[in-house]
Design a protein around this motif. Structure first.
Motif, PDB file in Angstrom:
ATOM      1  N   VAL A   1     -88.832 -88.230  44.598  1.00 58.43           N
ATOM      2  CA  VAL A   1     -90.202 -87.165  45.004  1.00 58.43           C
ATOM      3  C   VAL A   1     -90.498 -87.891  46.492  1.00 58.43           C
ATOM      4  O   VAL A   1     -90.264 -88.971  46.267  1.00 58.43           O
ATOM      5  N   VAL A   2     -90.069 -87.617  47.696  1.00 58.79           N
ATOM      6  CA  VAL A   2     -91.085 -87.452  48.619  1.00 58.79           C
ATOM      7  C   VAL A   2     -92.027 -86.589  49.194  1.00 58.79           C
ATOM      8  O   VAL A   2     -92.118 -85.603  49.125  1.00 58.79           O
ATOM      9  N   ASP A   3     -93.244 -87.068  48.860  1.00 59.92           N
ATOM     10  CA  ASP A   3     -93.924 -86.782  49.325  1.00 59.92           C
ATOM     11  C   ASP A   3     -94.711 -87.031  51.164  1.00 59.92           C
ATOM     12  O   ASP A   3     -95.165 -88.499  51.384  1.00 59.92           O
ATOM     13  N   ILE A   4     -94.777 -85.629  51.483  1.00 55.88           N
ATOM     14  CA  ILE A   4     -95.297 -86.146  52.923  1.00 55.88           C
ATOM     15  C   ILE A   4     -96.423 -85.682  53.197  1.00 55.88           C
ATOM     16  O   ILE A   4     -97.189 -84.819  53.211  1.00 55.88           O
ATOM     17  N   GLY A   5     -97.779 -86.864  53.525  1.00 54.27           N
ATOM     18  CA  GLY A   5     -99.240 -86.327  53.825  1.00 54.27           C
ATOM     19  C   GLY A   5     -99.516 -86.434  54.728  1.00 54.27           C
ATOM     20  O   GLY A   5     -98.619 -86.019  55.568  1.00 54.27           O
ATOM     21  N   GLY A   6    -100.764 -87.008  54.707  1.00 53.69           N
ATOM     22  CA  GLY A   6    -101.110 -86.885  56.056  1.00 53.69           C
ATOM     23  C   GLY A   6    -101.524 -88.789  57.135  1.00 53.69           C
ATOM     24  O   GLY A   6    -100.573 -88.725  58.003  1.00 53.69           O
ATOM     25  N   GLY A   7    -101.593 -89.065  56.421  1.00 47.72           N
ATOM     26  CA  GLY A   7    -101.846 -90.469  56.408  1.00 47.72           C
ATOM     27  C   GLY A   7    -100.282 -91.417  56.393  1.00 47.72           C
ATOM     28  O   GLY A   7     -99.369 -92.375  56.965  1.00 47.72           O
ATOM     29  N   SER A   8     -99.474 -90.737  54.844  1.00 46.56           N
ATOM     30  CA  SER A   8     -98.328 -91.801  54.356  1.00 46.56           C
ATOM     31  C   SER A   8     -97.184 -90.922  53.817  1.00 46.56           C
ATOM     32  O   SER A   8     -97.649 -90.121  53.506  1.00 46.56           O
ATOM     33  N   THR A   9     -95.834 -91.391  53.940  1.00 44.50           N
ATOM     34  CA  THR A   9     -94.961 -90.864  53.374  1.00 44.50           C
ATOM     35  C   THR A   9     -94.883 -91.948  52.077  1.00 44.50           C
ATOM     36  O   THR A   9     -94.201 -93.478  52.362  1.00 44.50           O
TER      37      THR A   9
END
Ligand SMILES: Nc1ncnc2c1ncn2[C@@H]1O[C@H](COP(=O)(O)OP(=O)(O)OP(=O)(O)O)[C@@H](O)[C@H]1O
Ligand SMILES: [Mg+2]
Length: 337
Positions: free
Chosen positions: A154-162
């Motif tokens: 799973v790769v979570d590309i958010g607002g502050g962190s990946t």
């Protein structure tokens, strides 16, 4: 184990989502809170406070409680959550005290950051608190059965962190985080426009420009949009033109870095799990997965199939629903408050 209501919290750098059992996602708005300077009282939270960024007068302070994926302003975080749960949802002190709360966090949290989560829970008056990784909740919320003996990336590309993680048998086998994602791209855009066109644009304009124009496909049609800012030399309002090509130059370094991060995690993944990932592909979650052409961009470089979750912005909160429903089986390590 508490028999009270279950509450799932995805307190992100950009967005706060709150899930309440039997009700669903009761809040899905920006993680922003505005205070009256003198009284210290909240004047707006969520979307209303977000609109005030860069526009509020001097008697109001607009605060984002998180930076780069972690809580940087404890007071604001607590006030925002308390406001949402008690004012908007009318949850009483007693109900809060009996509730089971799941707070989601990036996979590489330091001890200090974990302690901050504990303090936050204590401040909210809850005692049955669990901290779960965002990527785990995100995969569950995207409908993946993570409890099988199959490797899932799973790769979570958010607002502050990946966050990049490999899950197997319901837990994280390995993971890596970089503190670069959507907000970093916005900041880079502001910097570049200031440097190249001598115009300063605001944070909200930068985010809108990114959403309008970001496209990682080389064959993407060229579009030029006009945005308003302020001339940094003479101080008067001025328009700037930004093209899809300009935007591509700005987002590329960040997405190249994300590819590198994925490659590093894959390199350290045990071969049997690698084989599963090669077969099942990589799941993308978080708002940064909504950039056009991101699947092709990553899969062309890594040679592994990539797909974006159907609900990239809400899957973490939706995953807490599953964890709370099966709390006896899956929520086993409470925070020692
Ligand atoms: N359509 C879109 N195109 C590009 N970026 C988008 C789009 N929609 C949202 N984003 C970006 O996604 C980010 C928010 O994503 P998300 O809500 O997953 O972050 P978060 O969970 O609050 O942050 P984190 O998990 O890093 O703490 C913002 O930077 C926002 O600008
Ligand atoms: Mg997030």
């Amino acid at each position: 184990m508490s028999e009270g209501m279950g509450i799932g919290i995805d307190l992100g750098t950009a967005n706060l989502l709150v899930y309440v059992e039997k009700k669903g996602i009761i809040f899905n708005e920006p993680s922003v809170v505005a205070f009256d300077y003198e009284s210290g009282k909240i004047v707006a939270a969520g979307a209303d406070a977000h609109q005030m960024i860069g526009k509020a007068h001097s008697k109001i302070s607009v605060v984002k409680p998180l930076k780069s994926g972690v809580i940087s302003d404890m007071h604001a975080a607590k006030e925002l959550l308390t406001y949402v749960l008690k004012k908007i949802e009318n949850i009483t002190e007693k109900e809060m005290g009996a509730a089971t709360v799941v707070i989601c966090c990036p996979s590489e949290v330091t001890r200090i950051e974990r302690d901050v989560m504990k303090d936050l829970a204590k401040n909210m008056g809850t005692t049955d608190v669990f901290v779960e990784e965002e990527i785990k909740a995100g995969a569950l919320g995207a409908g993946i059965d993570i409890f099988k003996a199959k490797g899932v990336m799973v790769v979570d590309i958010g607002g502050g962190s990946t966050d990049v993680g490999v899950l197997s048998f319901g837990d994280i086998v390995l993971s890596k985080t970089i503190r670069k994602a959507g907000s970093y791209v916005d900041a880079e855009l502001i910097k570049q426009i200031k440097k190249n066109q001598k115009v300063e644009i605001g944070e909200l304009t930068a985010e809108r420009c990114k959403m309008d124009l970001s496209d990682l496909r080389e064959s993407a049609p060229v579009v030029v949009n006009r945005y308003a800012g302020r001339d940094i030399v003479i101080g008067i309002p001025k328009y700037v033109d930004v093209s899809t090509e300009d935007m591509r130059d700005i987002i590329l370094p960040t997405y190249e870095e994300i590819v590198k991060l994925i490659a590093t995690v894959l390199k350290d993944t045990p071969p049997e799990l690698s084989a599963d990932i090669f077969q099942n592909g990589i799941l993308l979650t978080g708002g940064g997965a909504l950039i056009r052409g991101v699947e092709e961009f990553i899969s062309n470089r890594i040679q592994v199939p990539v797909r974006v979750a159907s609900n990239p912005l809400t899957c973490v909160a939706e995953g807490t629903k599953f964890l709370l429903k099966n709390r006896g089986n899956y929520l086993v390590n409470p925070l020692q408050l």
